[in-house]
Design a protein around this motif. Structure first.
Motif, PDB file in Angstrom:
ATOM      1  N   ILE A 104       3.822   5.399  -8.508  1.00  0.00           N
ATOM      2  CA  ILE A 104       4.938   4.499  -8.322  1.00  0.00           C
ATOM      3  C   ILE A 104       5.270   3.769  -7.165  1.00  0.00           C
ATOM      4  N   SER A 105       5.215   2.576  -6.870  1.00  0.00           N
ATOM      5  CA  SER A 105       5.243   1.960  -5.733  1.00  0.00           C
ATOM      6  C   SER A 105       5.968   0.909  -5.708  1.00  0.00           C
ATOM      7  N   SER A 106       6.902   0.545  -4.773  1.00  0.00           N
ATOM      8  CA  SER A 106       7.582  -0.678  -4.616  1.00  0.00           C
ATOM      9  C   SER A 106       6.440  -1.928  -4.408  1.00  0.00           C
ATOM     10  N   LYS A 107       6.834  -2.911  -4.835  1.00  0.00           N
ATOM     11  CA  LYS A 107       6.092  -4.115  -4.298  1.00  0.00           C
ATOM     12  C   LYS A 107       5.912  -4.386  -3.091  1.00  0.00           C
ATOM     13  N   SER A 108       7.078  -4.049  -2.550  1.00  0.00           N
ATOM     14  CA  SER A 108       7.274  -4.304  -0.960  1.00  0.00           C
ATOM     15  C   SER A 108       6.148  -3.504  -0.257  1.00  0.00           C
ATOM     16  N   ILE A 109       5.764  -2.360  -0.543  1.00  0.00           N
ATOM     17  CA  ILE A 109       4.740  -1.591   0.015  1.00  0.00           C
ATOM     18  C   ILE A 109       3.360  -2.193  -0.219  1.00  0.00           C
ATOM     19  N   LEU A 110       2.993  -2.551  -1.626  1.00  0.00           N
ATOM     20  CA  LEU A 110       1.885  -3.236  -1.787  1.00  0.00           C
ATOM     21  C   LEU A 110       1.526  -4.479  -1.296  1.00  0.00           C
ATOM     22  N   ASP A 111       2.440  -5.183  -1.097  1.00  0.00           N
ATOM     23  CA  ASP A 111       2.441  -6.461  -0.183  1.00  0.00           C
ATOM     24  C   ASP A 111       1.902  -6.355   0.901  1.00  0.00           C
ATOM     25  N   GLU A 112       1.971  -5.290   1.558  1.00  0.00           N
ATOM     26  CA  GLU A 112       1.610  -5.121   3.104  1.00  0.00           C
ATOM     27  C   GLU A 112      -0.065  -4.748   3.197  1.00  0.00           C
ATOM     28  N   PHE A 113      -0.643  -4.391   2.027  1.00  0.00           N
ATOM     29  CA  PHE A 113      -2.039  -4.204   1.699  1.00  0.00           C
ATOM     30  C   PHE A 113      -2.703  -5.433   1.208  1.00  0.00           C
ATOM     31  N   PRO A 114      -3.331  -6.459   1.797  1.00  0.00           N
ATOM     32  CA  PRO A 114      -4.124  -7.517   1.151  1.00  0.00           C
ATOM     33  C   PRO A 114      -4.520  -7.446  -0.180  1.00  0.00           C
ATOM     34  N   TYR A 115      -5.303  -6.489  -0.394  1.00  0.00           N
ATOM     35  CA  TYR A 115      -6.198  -6.427  -1.653  1.00  0.00           C
ATOM     36  C   TYR A 115      -5.672  -5.313  -2.705  1.00  0.00           C
ATOM     37  N   SER A 116      -3.995  -4.661  -2.399  1.00  0.00           N
ATOM     38  CA  SER A 116      -3.803  -3.471  -2.961  1.00  0.00           C
ATOM     39  C   SER A 116      -3.576  -3.687  -4.677  1.00  0.00           C
ATOM     40  N   TYR A 117      -3.168  -4.655  -5.178  1.00  0.00           N
ATOM     41  CA  TYR A 117      -2.921  -4.813  -6.684  1.00  0.00           C
ATOM     42  C   TYR A 117      -4.239  -4.697  -7.239  1.00  0.00           C
ATOM     43  N   HIS A 118      -5.321  -5.298  -6.787  1.00  0.00           N
ATOM     44  CA  HIS A 118      -6.486  -5.297  -7.619  1.00  0.00           C
ATOM     45  C   HIS A 118      -7.499  -4.019  -7.145  1.00  0.00           C
ATOM     46  N   SER A 119      -6.959  -3.442  -6.170  1.00  0.00           N
ATOM     47  CA  SER A 119      -7.569  -2.123  -5.754  1.00  0.00           C
ATOM     48  C   SER A 119      -6.892  -0.958  -6.735  1.00  0.00           C
ATOM     49  N   LEU A 120      -5.835  -1.049  -6.645  1.00  0.00           N
ATOM     50  CA  LEU A 120      -5.288  -0.075  -7.524  1.00  0.00           C
ATOM     51  C   LEU A 120      -5.578  -0.047  -8.967  1.00  0.00           C
ATOM     52  N   HIS A 121      -5.454  -1.314  -9.449  1.00  0.00           N
ATOM     53  CA  HIS A 121      -6.110  -1.733 -11.017  1.00  0.00           C
ATOM     54  C   HIS A 121      -7.352  -1.003 -11.209  1.00  0.00           C
ATOM     55  N   ILE A 122      -8.255  -1.166 -10.238  1.00  0.00           N
ATOM     56  CA  ILE A 122      -9.567  -0.726 -10.355  1.00  0.00           C
ATOM     57  C   ILE A 122      -9.521   0.903  -9.984  1.00  0.00           C
ATOM     58  N   ASN A 123      -9.162   1.127  -9.110  1.00  0.00           N
ATOM     59  CA  ASN A 123      -8.945   2.534  -8.878  1.00  0.00           C
ATOM     60  C   ASN A 123      -8.152   3.497  -9.947  1.00  0.00           C
ATOM     61  N   THR A 124      -7.602   3.055 -10.744  1.00  0.00           N
ATOM     62  CA  THR A 124      -7.183   3.710 -12.082  1.00  0.00           C
ATOM     63  C   THR A 124      -8.244   4.078 -13.101  1.00  0.00           C
ATOM     64  N   LEU A 125      -9.461   3.173 -12.977  1.00  0.00           N
ATOM     65  CA  LEU A 125     -10.615   3.649 -13.718  1.00  0.00           C
ATOM     66  C   LEU A 125     -11.807   4.027 -12.713  1.00  0.00           C
ATOM     67  N   ARG A 126     -11.475   4.903 -11.973  1.00  0.00           N
ATOM     68  CA  ARG A 126     -12.418   5.306 -11.061  1.00  0.00           C
ATOM     69  C   ARG A 126     -12.205   6.642 -10.492  1.00  0.00           C
ATOM     70  N   LEU A 127     -13.263   7.477  -9.978  1.00  0.00           N
ATOM     71  CA  LEU A 127     -13.007   8.840  -9.570  1.00  0.00           C
ATOM     72  C   LEU A 127     -12.149   9.097  -8.404  1.00  0.00           C
ATOM     73  N   THR A 128     -10.997   9.674  -8.295  1.00  0.00           N
ATOM     74  CA  THR A 128     -10.111   9.939  -7.132  1.00  0.00           C
ATOM     75  C   THR A 128      -9.729  11.224  -7.066  1.00  0.00           C
ATOM     76  N   SER A 129      -9.071  11.513  -5.835  1.00  0.00           N
ATOM     77  CA  SER A 129      -8.918  13.082  -5.690  1.00  0.00           C
ATOM     78  C   SER A 129      -7.599  12.993  -4.612  1.00  0.00           C
TER      79      SER A 129
END
Ligand SMILES: *[C@@H]1O[C@H](CO)[C@@H](O)[C@H](O)[C@H]1NC(C)=O
Ligand SMILES: *[C@@H]1O[C@H](CO)[C@@H](O)[C@H](O)[C@H]1NC(C)=O
Ligand SMILES: *[C@@H]1O[C@H](CO)[C@@H](O)[C@H](O)[C@H]1NC(C)=O
Ligand SMILES: *[C@@H]1O[C@H](CO)[C@@H](O)[C@H](O)[C@H]1NC(C)=O
Ligand SMILES: *[C@@H]1O[C@H](CO)[C@@H](O)[C@H](O)[C@H]1NC(C)=O
Ligand SMILES: *[C@@H]1O[C@H](CO)[C@@H](O)[C@H](O)[C@H]1NC(C)=O
Ligand SMILES: *[C@@H]1O[C@H](CO)[C@@H](O)[C@H](O)[C@H]1NC(C)=O
Ligand SMILES: *[C@@H]1O[C@H](CO)[C@@H](O)[C@H](O)[C@H]1NC(C)=O
Length: 679
Positions: free
Chosen positions: A464-489
C-alpha cells in the motif's frame, strides 16, 4: 538328537521364519527403523541428475513506461488472479501455487471466532492506565483481591524470555499509583488463576520528539512492515475475507493511495527468522544465533532501524509473541525507540496468551485478542508522534499455530487498523505499508502434499503506498504493475523501503520494486534463495524408458508396495489378508520429478494394478541430508546416484473413486481405506 533339542530347533526356526518372513513389513509397522548402513556422516549426495534451472536471459522484458504514460488502475483482488501468471512466460514456473479454492476450503473450512469481549462478557479491562491523570488503577469487582505488576523494567529492549522470568514482582493492589514510568500493567482479579487484565499505553518522550522533529523538512513518512506470521497468499484470500473486500474498495476509500498484490513473492528461508532477519539486518551478517555478549545490537549499522535513525525515523518493533529465536539472532540491546517485547513475554508467562504451534485456543487476553493490544498501541504511538518520520515493524502471530484456522481472527481487527491509521495519517503523511506473510503454513500437512509444500513458500504480499511516494520514482506505476506478476522476495522489500526513505542500498539479489522490473528470467539464484525455500520448484516429466530412471522408480515402487501392504494386507491387528488383499504395484503411468535442492527431491508417481481398477498417486521424498528426518515417519534407503539415499513417503493418494463397501469395511476395521483393496 533328543526330542527337546528338536523342539528347540523347531521353535528357533519358527522364530527365524517369523522375523524374516515379516522383516520387510516389520520395518513399516510403526517401528522406527533406520537402515544401519546409512550414516549421518555419509557425504550428502548431489541429486542433480537433472540439471537445475539456469537463467535464460533471452526472455524479452517489457520496456519501462514513464508514469505520465501509464494509467494506474487497481486490479480486482482475487485468489484466482494467480492464473494470469502462466501467460507471462516466466522462467520461474512453480508446479503449484498452493491449495486451490475448493481444496483449501475443505482443509481449512470457513470459521469465525467469537469476540473475546463476548467471551469475557465485558469490553473493558479491570486494569487501566490513564495518561491524563497519569495513573494506573484497578477496578476489580467488589470482594475480589487485586494483584498486578508493571513494566517495562530494566534497560534491555529485547531481553530473552529466560532472563525476564526473574523480572516480575507481583504485588497486591491497594491504591492507584503514578504511571510516569509505567507503559504496561498486568493484573488479576482474585487470588488464583491467570492474569487476564492488561493495560498498555506508550509513554511519550518529549526529548526524542523534539530531536526527530528537527529532521522533518517536507511531508514526513510512515513506513510499516506489517508481517502476518504463517499466512500464504491463498490463506489470506481464504481467511481474511473482509480485508480483501476492504482492499477491493481501496481506491474508493483512499483515492490518493495505491495497493498492489504480489503474486509470486517467494520465501528466502525456512522460518520467521530465516525470512525476516535478512530483511531487517541484511543478508551478509545474517546468523541465527551468535556467541558472546548478547546485550548488543548485533546487526549494528546494517539494521533497518539504525539506518533509518539517521534519517530521523522513530522505530518500533512489536511482535505479539516472545520467541527467543528473534533475540538470539538480533541481540538483546537493540537501539530502537519502542518495543513490546517485555509486555508480550510477560503475557506469555502470566496470562493465557501463547504462540505455541500446538495451542489452538483463541488467543484472548481479557476482552481482546493479543494482537489487538499491539495494533491499538501502534495507533496511539502514531498519534503521539504525529509529525515525525515513523518506522514500525509489526509482527502478528495470530496464525502461528497448526490448525490453520486462526488467521481469520485477524480479519476485522486488521481491517479496522488499516482503515484507521490511513484515514488519520493520509493528510499528514506519505504512507508506505508492506503487508506480507513471513512464510505460509509450516505445520500440519505442509510437507505431505505438493500444494501444501508450495503454499508454505508463497507468502501473501500487498503493498500500500501513497501516490506521492510513487510520483518520486519516474517508472514506479508500471514497474509495480509488472512486478506483481514476477518473482520477488523480502530482499526487494528491504531495498525498496530504504529507497522510500531516501537511502540506496543496491545488491545483486534485490531490486527497488518502484524503479526496476524483476526480469522474466529471474530464478531462485537471482534472489539468493536456495531451492528448498524458493517457490520456483521445477518439475520434470520423467522418461520412463531411461534405465537410470527405471531403476530408481522400481526401488521407490517396491518400497511403496511394502508400506501399502503393511498398512492393509499385513496389518498387525488382523490375520494376513483377512480384510485387504496383497497389492502388487507394477505399472507406472506417469512420473514427475520435483527438484527441491541439490540434496533432495520429490518423485510423484502415478501407478496402477494389473488386476483392479485401483490407481495411486504417490509422492516420495528422496534426500541425503536430514531435512526429512524430523517428520516422525518411517524412512528407508535406496541406492540412487551411486549412493544410499533416504526415502520417505509423503502421501499415498487414490486416483480412482474408491467409495463403497470396501471403503466402509476398511474404515470400520480402523484401516486406511486408501491403501486397502478388499479381499
Ligand atoms: C549443494 O549446494 C550447496 C550450496 O548451494 C553447496 O554448498 C553444497 O556443497 C552442495 N552439495 C552437494 C552434495 O552437491
Ligand atoms: C483442486 O485441487 C484438488 C486437489 O489437488 C483437485 O482434485 C481438484 O480437481 C482441484 N479443483 C480445481 C477446480 O482445480
Ligand atoms: C462491547 O461494545 C460493543 C460496541 O462498542 C457492543 O456492541 C457490545 O455489546 C459490548 N459488549 C459487551 C459484552 O459489553
Ligand atoms: C466502498 O467505499 C465507498 C466510499 O468510501 C463506501 O461508500 C462504500 O460503502 C464502500 N463499499 C464497501 C462494499 O465497503
Ligand atoms: C488527494 O490529494 C489531493 C491533492 O494532494 C487533495 O486535494 C485531496 O483532498 C486528496 N484526497 C483525499 C481523499 O484525501
Ligand atoms: C526457534 O527455532 C527452532 C529451530 O529453527 C524451532 O524449532 C523453534 O520452533 C523456534 N521457536 C519459535 C518459538 O519459533
Ligand atoms: C545497550 O546499548 C546502549 C547503546 O545503544 C549502551 O549505552 C548500553 O550500555 C547497552 N547496554 C548494555 C547492558 O550493554
Ligand atoms: C487503546 O489505546 C488507548 C489510548 O490511545 C487506551 O486508552 C485504551 O485503553 C487502549 N485499549 C486497549 C484495549 O488497550
Amino acid at each position: 538328537m533328543s526330542l527337546p533339542k528338536v523342539l528347540y530347533l523347531l521353535a528357533y526356526l519358527c522364530l527365524f521364519w517369523l522375523v524374516f518372513y515379516n522383516f520387510p513389513y516389520l520395518k513399516t509397522l510403526k517401528i522406527y527403523y533406520f537402515p544401519s548402513f546409512y550414516s549421518k556422516y555419509n557425504p550428502k549426495i548431489s541429486t542433480t541428475l537433472f540439471p537445475i534451472l539456469q537463467s535464460n536471459t533471452d526472455l524479452p522484458d517489457p520496456e519501462p513506461i514513464k508514469n505520465s504514460n501509464f494509467q494506474y488502475k487497481s486490479e480486482f483482488f482475487s485468489q484466482g488472479n494467480i492464473e494470469n501468471l502462466h501467460k507471462e512466460g516466466l522462467q520461474c514456473n512453480p508446479i503449484s501455487y498452493g491449495y486451490n479454492k475448493t481444496e483449501g476450503n475443505k482443509i481449512f473450512p470457513p470459521f469465525n471466532w467469537p469476540e473475546c469481549s463476548s467471551l469475557a462478557k465485558r469490553n473493558e479491562s479491570y486494569i487501566k492506565i490513564d495518561r491524563i491523570s497519569n495513573q494506573m488503577y484497578m477496578t476489580c469487582p467488589k470482594g475480589k483481591d487485586s494483584y498486578y505488576f508493571t513494566g517495562p523494567l530494566g534497560i534491555f529492549t529485547f531481553t530473552s524470555s529466560e532472563t525476564q522470568k526473574y523480572y516480575w514482582r507481583v504485588e497486591k493492589y491497594s491504591d492507584e499509583i503514578k504511571a510516569d514510568n509505567i507503559e504496561f500493567a498486568i493484573g488479576r482479579c482474585g487470588n488464583k488463576g491467570k492474569f487476564k487484565e492488561v493495560a498498555l499505553v506508550p509513554i511519550f518522550n518529549q526529548e526524542l520528539f523534539k530531536n526527530l522533529k528537527s529532521f522533518v523538512k517536507n511531508k514526513p513518512r510512515m513506513i510499516i512492515q506489517l508481517t502476518l506470521d504463517s499466512i500464504s497468499r491463498n490463506h489470506f484470500y481464504r481467511k481474511l475475507t473482509s480485508l480483501v473486500e476492504f482492499l477491493n474498495n481501496f481506491s474508493n476509500l483512499f483515492p490518493n493511495l495505491t495497493v498492489h498484490d504480489f503474486k509470486l513473492h517467494s520465501t528466502i528461508g525456512v522460518d520467521s527468522i530465516g525470512n525476516m532477519i535478512p530483511l531487517l539486518g541484511g543478508k551478509d551478517k545474517f546468523i541465527r544465533s551468535f556467541k558472546g555478549n548478547q546485550k548488543i545490537d548485533y546487526y549494528g549499522d546494517k539494521a533497518l532501524w539504525n539506518i533509518l535513525k539517521k534519517k530521523g525515523y522513530l522505530s518500533l518493533i512489536a511482535s505479539d509473541g516472545c520467541s527467543d529465536n528473534f533475540s538470539s539472532s538480533l541481540g538483546e540491546n537493540l537501539s530502537i525507540d519502542y518495543s513490546l517485547r517485555q509486555f508480550f513475554c510477560a503475557c506469555s508467562e502470566y496470562s493465557i496468551h501463547t504462540t505455541k504451534k500446538k495451542a489452538t485456543k483463541q488467543k484472548c487476553i481479557g476482552p481482546y485478542q493479543a494482537h489487538y493490544y499491539l495494533l491499538n498501541y501502534t495507533k496511539t504511538l502514531a498519534k503521539m508522534y504525529s509529525g515525525v518520520n515513523l518506522w514500525f515493524y509489526l509482527h502478528l502471530n495470530a496464525a502461528h499455530e497448526e490448525s490453520g484456522q486462526h488467521a481469520s481472527a485477524l480479519d476485522e481487527d486488521l481491517k479496522q487498523f488499516l482503515e484507521h491509521i490511513i484515514k488519520e495519517s493520509q493528510d499528514k503523511y506519505d504512507i508506505f505499508i508492506m503487508m506480507h506473510g513471513d512464510h505460509g503454513m509450516r505445520y500440519g500437512p505442509w510437507l505431505s502434499t505438493i500444494d501444501g509444500y508450495q503454499e508454505k513458500k508463497l507468502p501473501v504480499m500487498f503493498l500500500i503506498s501513497s501516490k506521492s511516494i510513487l510520483d518520486e520514482f519516474p517508472y514506479s506505476y508500471h514497474s509495480l504493475h509488472i512486478n506483481t506478476l514476477r518473482l520477488t522476495s523480502n530482499y526487494d522489500l528491504r531495498e525498496t523501503q530504504l529507497a522510500v526513505a531516501g537511502i540506496t542500498e543496491p545488491t545483486s539479489y534485490s531490486i527497488n520494486l518502484l524503479d526496476k522490473i524483476s526480469k522474466k528470467s529471474r530464478i531462485c539464484e537471482d534472489i539468493s534463495s536456495i531451492y528448498s525455500y524458493c517457490a520456483c520448484s521445477s518439475t520434470l516429466k520423467l522418461d520412463l524408458e531411461s534405465p537410470y530412471v527405471e531403476k530408481i522408480l522400481n526401488q521407490l515402487l517396491s518400497y511403496t508396495e511394502r508400506i501399502i501392504n503393511a498398512k492393509s494386507y499385513s496389518h498387525p491387528k488382523y490375520p494376513l489378508g483377512k480384510i485387504c488383499r496383497k497389492v502388487n504395484l507394477n505399472f507406472i503411468n506417469r512420473a514427475f520429478l520435483i527438484v527441491i535442492n541439490n540434496v533432495s527431491e520429490i518423485f510423484k508417481i502415478e501407478t496402477f494394478l494389473d488386476d483392479s481398477n485401483a490407481r495411486f498417486e504417490i509422492n516420495v521424498y528422496v534426500y541425503s541430508d536430514d531435512s526429512g528426518d524430523s517428520q516422525g515417519e518411517i524412512s528407508e534407503s535406496i541406492v540412487a546416484y551411486g549412493h544410499r539415499m533416504k526415502v520417505k513417503i509423503l502421501n499415498i493418494k487414490r486416483l480412482d473413486s474408491y467409495a463403497g463397501k470396501c471403503k466402509k469395511k476398511a474404515k470400520n476395521a480402523g484401516l486406511d481405506p486408501a491403501t486397502c483393496i478388499c479381499s
